[in-house]
Design a protein around this motif. Structure first.
Motif, PDB file in Angstrom:
ATOM      1  N   ASN A 104       0.809  -1.215   0.000  1.00 59.24           N
ATOM      2  CA  ASN A 104       0.000   0.000   0.000  1.00 59.24           C
ATOM      3  C   ASN A 104       0.843   1.266   0.000  1.00 59.24           C
ATOM      4  OD1 ASN A 104       0.783  -0.949   2.592  1.00 59.24           O
ATOM      5  ND2 ASN A 104      -0.576   0.512   3.583  1.00 59.24           N
ATOM      6  N   GLY A 105       1.982   1.235  -0.666  1.00 58.00           N
ATOM      7  CA  GLY A 105       2.853   2.413  -0.709  1.00 58.00           C
ATOM      8  C   GLY A 105       4.281   1.984  -0.948  1.00 58.00           C
ATOM      9  N   TYR A 106       5.224   2.671  -0.300  1.00 60.62           N
ATOM     10  CA  TYR A 106       6.641   2.387  -0.507  1.00 60.62           C
ATOM     11  C   TYR A 106       7.012   1.006   0.016  1.00 60.62           C
ATOM     12  CZ  TYR A 106       6.957   7.464  -1.182  1.00 60.62           C
ATOM     13  OH  TYR A 106       6.784   8.745  -1.626  1.00 60.62           O
ATOM     14  N   ALA A 107       7.776   0.268  -0.808  1.00 60.23           N
ATOM     15  CA  ALA A 107       8.305  -1.039  -0.399  1.00 60.23           C
ATOM     16  C   ALA A 107       9.725  -1.127  -0.936  1.00 60.23           C
ATOM     17  CB  ALA A 107       7.440  -2.168  -0.944  1.00 60.23           C
ATOM     18  N   PHE A 108      10.651  -0.552  -0.183  1.00 60.14           N
ATOM     19  CA  PHE A 108      12.043  -0.493  -0.617  1.00 60.14           C
ATOM     20  C   PHE A 108      12.921  -1.359   0.292  1.00 60.14           C
ATOM     21  CE2 PHE A 108      10.802   4.052  -1.823  1.00 60.14           C
ATOM     22  CZ  PHE A 108      10.400   3.659  -3.087  1.00 60.14           C
ATOM     23  N   GLY A 109      14.039  -1.822  -0.253  1.00 60.32           N
ATOM     24  CA  GLY A 109      15.003  -2.548   0.562  1.00 60.32           C
ATOM     25  C   GLY A 109      14.366  -3.721   1.283  1.00 60.32           C
ATOM     26  N   GLY A 110      14.476  -3.707   2.622  1.00 56.90           N
ATOM     27  CA  GLY A 110      13.910  -4.781   3.423  1.00 56.90           C
ATOM     28  C   GLY A 110      12.412  -4.917   3.260  1.00 56.90           C
ATOM     29  N   GLY A 111      11.721  -3.826   2.960  1.00 58.37           N
ATOM     30  CA  GLY A 111      10.286  -3.911   2.716  1.00 58.37           C
ATOM     31  C   GLY A 111       9.977  -4.677   1.449  1.00 58.37           C
ATOM     32  N   CYS A 112      10.758  -4.427   0.402  1.00 56.44           N
ATOM     33  CA  CYS A 112      10.629  -5.196  -0.825  1.00 56.44           C
ATOM     34  C   CYS A 112      10.885  -6.670  -0.542  1.00 56.44           C
ATOM     35  CB  CYS A 112      11.598  -4.669  -1.868  1.00 56.44           C
ATOM     36  SG  CYS A 112      11.644  -5.609  -3.418  1.00 56.44           S
ATOM     37  N   GLU A 113      11.891  -6.960   0.271  1.00 56.36           N
ATOM     38  CA  GLU A 113      12.242  -8.354   0.549  1.00 56.36           C
ATOM     39  C   GLU A 113      11.151  -9.069   1.338  1.00 56.36           C
ATOM     40  OE1 GLU A 113      16.943  -8.738   0.765  1.00 56.36           O
ATOM     41  OE2 GLU A 113      16.226  -7.006   1.890  1.00 56.36           O
ATOM     42  N   MET A 114      10.453  -8.368   2.215  1.00 51.49           N
ATOM     43  CA  MET A 114       9.332  -8.996   2.908  1.00 51.49           C
ATOM     44  C   MET A 114       8.196  -9.298   1.940  1.00 51.49           C
ATOM     45  SD  MET A 114      10.270  -9.575   5.927  1.00 51.49           S
ATOM     46  CE  MET A 114      11.818  -9.148   6.763  1.00 51.49           C
ATOM     47  N   ALA A 115       7.964  -8.405   0.989  1.00 53.25           N
ATOM     48  CA  ALA A 115       6.954  -8.676  -0.029  1.00 53.25           C
ATOM     49  C   ALA A 115       7.362  -9.860  -0.900  1.00 53.25           C
ATOM     50  CB  ALA A 115       6.720  -7.435  -0.883  1.00 53.25           C
ATOM     51  N   LEU A 116       8.651  -9.930  -1.263  1.00 53.13           N
ATOM     52  CA  LEU A 116       9.139 -11.041  -2.075  1.00 53.13           C
ATOM     53  C   LEU A 116       8.958 -12.378  -1.373  1.00 53.13           C
ATOM     54  CD1 LEU A 116      12.539  -9.588  -3.394  1.00 53.13           C
ATOM     55  CD2 LEU A 116      10.403  -9.809  -4.668  1.00 53.13           C
ATOM     56  N   ALA A 117       9.029 -12.391  -0.049  1.00 53.01           N
ATOM     57  CA  ALA A 117       8.917 -13.632   0.707  1.00 53.01           C
ATOM     58  C   ALA A 117       7.486 -14.143   0.787  1.00 53.01           C
ATOM     59  CB  ALA A 117       9.480 -13.440   2.113  1.00 53.01           C
ATOM     60  N   CYS A 118       6.516 -13.297   0.458  1.00 55.59           N
ATOM     61  CA  CYS A 118       5.119 -13.724   0.476  1.00 55.59           C
ATOM     62  C   CYS A 118       4.792 -14.497  -0.800  1.00 55.59           C
ATOM     63  CB  CYS A 118       4.194 -12.511   0.609  1.00 55.59           C
ATOM     64  SG  CYS A 118       4.293 -11.686   2.224  1.00 55.59           S
ATOM     65  N   ASP A 119       3.722 -15.282  -0.737  1.00 54.37           N
ATOM     66  CA  ASP A 119       3.326 -16.083  -1.895  1.00 54.37           C
ATOM     67  C   ASP A 119       2.739 -15.228  -3.005  1.00 54.37           C
ATOM     68  OD1 ASP A 119       3.881 -18.766  -0.854  1.00 54.37           O
ATOM     69  OD2 ASP A 119       2.293 -18.319   0.580  1.00 54.37           O
ATOM     70  N   LEU A 120       1.918 -14.255  -2.640  1.00 47.73           N
ATOM     71  CA  LEU A 120       1.221 -13.411  -3.604  1.00 47.73           C
ATOM     72  C   LEU A 120       1.383 -11.956  -3.205  1.00 47.73           C
ATOM     73  CD1 LEU A 120      -2.127 -15.452  -3.796  1.00 47.73           C
ATOM     74  CD2 LEU A 120      -0.146 -15.654  -5.320  1.00 47.73           C
ATOM     75  N   ARG A 121       1.355 -11.063  -4.202  1.00 48.02           N
ATOM     76  CA  ARG A 121       1.506  -9.643  -3.948  1.00 48.02           C
ATOM     77  C   ARG A 121       0.431  -8.868  -4.706  1.00 48.02           C
ATOM     78  NH1 ARG A 121       5.698 -12.391  -3.587  1.00 48.02           N
ATOM     79  NH2 ARG A 121       5.377 -12.974  -5.771  1.00 48.02           N
ATOM     80  N   VAL A 122      -0.295  -8.029  -3.975  1.00 51.33           N
ATOM     81  CA  VAL A 122      -1.298  -7.144  -4.557  1.00 51.33           C
ATOM     82  C   VAL A 122      -0.899  -5.723  -4.193  1.00 51.33           C
ATOM     83  CG1 VAL A 122      -3.743  -6.537  -4.670  1.00 51.33           C
ATOM     84  CG2 VAL A 122      -3.071  -8.918  -4.270  1.00 51.33           C
ATOM     85  N   ALA A 123      -0.925  -4.808  -5.171  1.00 56.66           N
ATOM     86  CA  ALA A 123      -0.431  -3.455  -4.934  1.00 56.66           C
ATOM     87  C   ALA A 123      -1.491  -2.418  -5.243  1.00 56.66           C
ATOM     88  CB  ALA A 123       0.799  -3.178  -5.795  1.00 56.66           C
ATOM     89  N   SER A 124      -1.415  -1.312  -4.516  1.00 52.53           N
ATOM     90  CA  SER A 124      -2.188  -0.130  -4.867  1.00 52.53           C
ATOM     91  C   SER A 124      -1.490   0.601  -6.006  1.00 52.53           C
ATOM     92  CB  SER A 124      -2.323   0.794  -3.655  1.00 52.53           C
ATOM     93  OG  SER A 124      -1.048   1.271  -3.256  1.00 52.53           O
ATOM     94  N   GLU A 125      -2.237   1.409  -6.738  1.00 55.57           N
ATOM     95  CA  GLU A 125      -1.661   2.116  -7.880  1.00 55.57           C
ATOM     96  C   GLU A 125      -0.516   3.043  -7.491  1.00 55.57           C
ATOM     97  OE1 GLU A 125      -5.382   2.397 -11.036  1.00 55.57           O
ATOM     98  OE2 GLU A 125      -5.147   3.977  -9.529  1.00 55.57           O
ATOM     99  N   SER A 126      -0.525   3.529  -6.254  1.00 53.65           N
ATOM    100  CA  SER A 126       0.515   4.462  -5.821  1.00 53.65           C
ATOM    101  C   SER A 126       1.753   3.761  -5.268  1.00 53.65           C
ATOM    102  CB  SER A 126      -0.041   5.411  -4.757  1.00 53.65           C
ATOM    103  OG  SER A 126      -0.423   4.688  -3.595  1.00 53.65           O
ATOM    104  N   ALA A 127       1.776   2.429  -5.256  1.00 58.72           N
ATOM    105  CA  ALA A 127       2.907   1.691  -4.684  1.00 58.72           C
ATOM    106  C   ALA A 127       4.171   1.895  -5.512  1.00 58.72           C
ATOM    107  CB  ALA A 127       2.579   0.209  -4.595  1.00 58.72           C
ATOM    108  N   LEU A 128       5.300   1.894  -4.814  1.00 52.48           N
ATOM    109  CA  LEU A 128       6.629   1.896  -5.435  1.00 52.48           C
ATOM    110  C   LEU A 128       7.440   0.802  -4.766  1.00 52.48           C
ATOM    111  CD1 LEU A 128       7.418   5.722  -5.488  1.00 52.48           C
ATOM    112  CD2 LEU A 128       6.928   4.305  -7.486  1.00 52.48           C
ATOM    113  N   ILE A 129       8.211   0.054  -5.541  1.00 51.54           N
ATOM    114  CA  ILE A 129       8.944  -1.078  -4.974  1.00 51.54           C
ATOM    115  C   ILE A 129      10.327  -1.164  -5.588  1.00 51.54           C
ATOM    116  CG2 ILE A 129       8.044  -2.739  -6.695  1.00 51.54           C
ATOM    117  CD1 ILE A 129       7.903  -4.801  -4.338  1.00 51.54           C
ATOM    118  N   GLY A 130      11.299  -1.611  -4.799  1.00 50.39           N
ATOM    119  CA  GLY A 130      12.639  -1.793  -5.339  1.00 50.39           C
ATOM    120  C   GLY A 130      13.627  -2.261  -4.300  1.00 50.39           C
ATOM    121  N   ASN A 131      14.644  -2.977  -4.759  1.00 53.90           N
ATOM    122  CA  ASN A 131      15.796  -3.308  -3.920  1.00 53.90           C
ATOM    123  C   ASN A 131      16.824  -2.196  -4.114  1.00 53.90           C
ATOM    124  OD1 ASN A 131      15.085  -6.662  -4.458  1.00 53.90           O
ATOM    125  ND2 ASN A 131      15.474  -5.868  -2.404  1.00 53.90           N
TER     126      ASN A 131
END
Length: 257
Positions: A104-131
């Motif tokens: 639901n927003g920024y998912a950078f670094g460790g936040g991106c990695e927690m998302a990667l560890a999940c089985d499925l990912r659903v994002a809001s249009e305003s989300a940004l993600i990256g390592n």
């Protein structure tokens, strides 16, 4: 249940873990990682049929790790920090039921990695993600170097990690990071519907399906994660790590050697 920085709420058989540090954009510090681990263990013990992971507030899923904490870690301390992050990410990856990252927003670094560890990912249009760790003088240290290529392919993963690229939600979906991208105000309802559909499936077969899917990379992933942990910790104390994190905290461009 709730802790100071994490909440675990239930809706029937669906558990939702919310990282609740909106004043810090839900960045992960030691306390938060430790209680995330406790919450994941609690959800598993209570036989959650789905676990949703999200962040409090409107701005961030998990903006990353606590850089102010990391800045002065030496190598042994960084190894312990990396181990803690891996423990939580691994707990998500190995959770007996499906896990969904509601980004639901920024998912950078460790936040991106927690998302990667999940089985499925659903994002809001305003989300940004990256390592984005490269600009801190380090590398992804909680599974990113191993899990990201699984989702987006080797070329895209190398570009994201080498350049510290931040992808908007639609670009990330096209790369394979998100299964759904929805308007911001529809994220919760979309995730709820998906979680309900998953929770209605046969629990024993679902557990077997997840275990079997995870088994496909068990050997190489384990060795890769172990190598990542060692390498991540070894970068602390280098001039690049010190400069990268100092520049971040001082809100300026880094000047690497």
């Amino acid at each position: 249940m709730s802790w100071n920085t994490v909440e675990l709420e239930w809706d029937g058989d669906v558990a939702t873990l919310t990282v609740d540090r909106p004043e810090a954009m839900n960045a992960l510090n030691v306390e938060t990682l430790e209680v995330m681990g406790e919450a994941i263990t609690e959800a598993a013990a209570e036989d959650a049929r789905v676990l949703v992971v999200t962040g409090a507030g409107d701005d961030a899923f998990i903006a990353g790790a606590d850089i102010a904490y990391m800045q002065d870690l030496d190598t042994p301390e960084a190894q312990e920090w990396g181990e803690l992050g891996h423990d939580v990410a691994d707990a998500l990856a190995e959770f007996p039921a499906p896990t969904i990252a509601a980004v639901n927003g920024y998912a950078f670094g460790g936040g991106c990695e927690m998302a990667l560890a999940c089985d499925l990912r659903v994002a809001s249009e305003s989300a940004l993600i990256g390592n984005t760790e490269i600009d801190l003088g380090i590398i992804p240290g909680w599974g990113g170097t191993q899990r990201l290529p699984e989702l987006v392919g080797d070329e895209t993963a190398r570009r994201m990690i080498f350049l510290g690229e931040r992808l908007d939600a639609q670009s990330a979906a096209e790369a394979g990071l998100f299964g759904d991208v929805v308007p911001d105000d529809e994220l919760e309802a979309t995730v709820d519907e998906l979680a309900d559909r998953l929770a209605a499936k046969p629990a024993v077969a679902m557990r077997a399906a997840k275990q079997t899917l995870n088994q496909r990379h068990e050997g190489s992933l384990t060795s890769g994660l172990a190598f990542e942990k060692r390498t991540f910790g070894s970068l602390f104390g280098t001039a690049d790590q010190r400069e990268g994190m100092a520049a971040f905290l001082e809100d300026r461009e880094p000047e690497f050697e």
